[in-house]
Design an enzyme around this catalytic site. Sequence first.
Site, short mmCIF file in Angstrom:
data_model
loop_
_atom_site.label_atom_id
_atom_site.label_comp_id
_atom_site.label_asym_id
_atom_site.label_seq_id
_atom_site.Cartn_x
_atom_site.Cartn_y
_atom_site.Cartn_z
N TYR A 133 0.85 -1.20 0.00
CA TYR A 133 0.00 0.00 0.00
C TYR A 133 0.88 1.24 0.00
CZ TYR A 133 -3.70 3.23 1.70
OH TYR A 133 -4.58 4.27 1.87
N LYS A 161 -1.70 -1.45 -3.73
CA LYS A 161 -2.69 -0.37 -3.74
C LYS A 161 -1.91 0.93 -3.94
CE LYS A 161 -6.12 2.05 -0.88
NZ LYS A 161 -6.77 2.13 0.45
#
Length: 293
Positions: A133, A161
């Site tokens: 992320y 992400k």
Amino acid sequence: MLKGSIVALITPMNRDGSVDNASLERLVEFHINQGTDAIVAVGTTGESSTLAQSEHIAVVEQVVSFAAGRIAVIAGNGANATAHGVELTQKLAKTGVDAMLGVTPYYNKPSPKGIIAHYTAIANSTDIAQILYNVPGRTCLDMQPEVIAELAKVSNIIGVKEATGDVSRVAKLRALCGDDFLLYSGDDASAKDFLLLGGDGVISVANNIVPKAFKVMCDAALSGNAELAKIHDDTLRGLYGSLFCEANPIPVKWASHQLGLITNAYIRLPLTELSEQFHGLLLETMKQAQLKV
């Protein structure tokens, strides 16, 4: 299913600060009924930074129990200290989650070498799929595509992400990481273009309150129907901005309460409930998104 329209789920709370499990169950059922493809439990939007580890694990356990195999569950496992991340990951591995999502370490500003060592240690502590992320707007650390590509070599690191809002990274990450590495947008405002350029899904804040419309937009973009994706995205565009009029998840919790999805908009300090000056803005953009408020 770990592609498509994924919600970064809020964690509803009672006024005494405890987790509101009744509202949490309603949210899980709501997303199953609305067609959301997966749930991220206790990520940034789920207030991971203000939950004790025992609470964090308990919320994930509840979401997995409520989901009962009907929707994929991804648990947040980000940590600023690698040892803490390993410990949390090993405990979350016992909850039955399908994957985990770990934000880059923040505040201590590790080097690329440190980032690689951090994520590798966490991934090696479990067989469960791991998603990186990258959100420099919160962490002040921008994990570069070359670092992500190195981590993509770890067998159970399956995707990233990417929340920079820079859609040009899709092509670069695809070239460096290969076709099987999953690319998720973490920025609602640029999600449509991210998907049209070859992304695999979106982990979304807005999805908390407009799951059906967001799912339609994502499906259109994933199928390459740019015109249809734009039509649906345009309806939601005002909402994307207003949901960040104050720090996430303050606005989305308030909006969820207005829609009756949760009992109240309580949020743990140091965050506070939405300032009254933004109520009108959020209500107006919710109406633009065809929500009944």
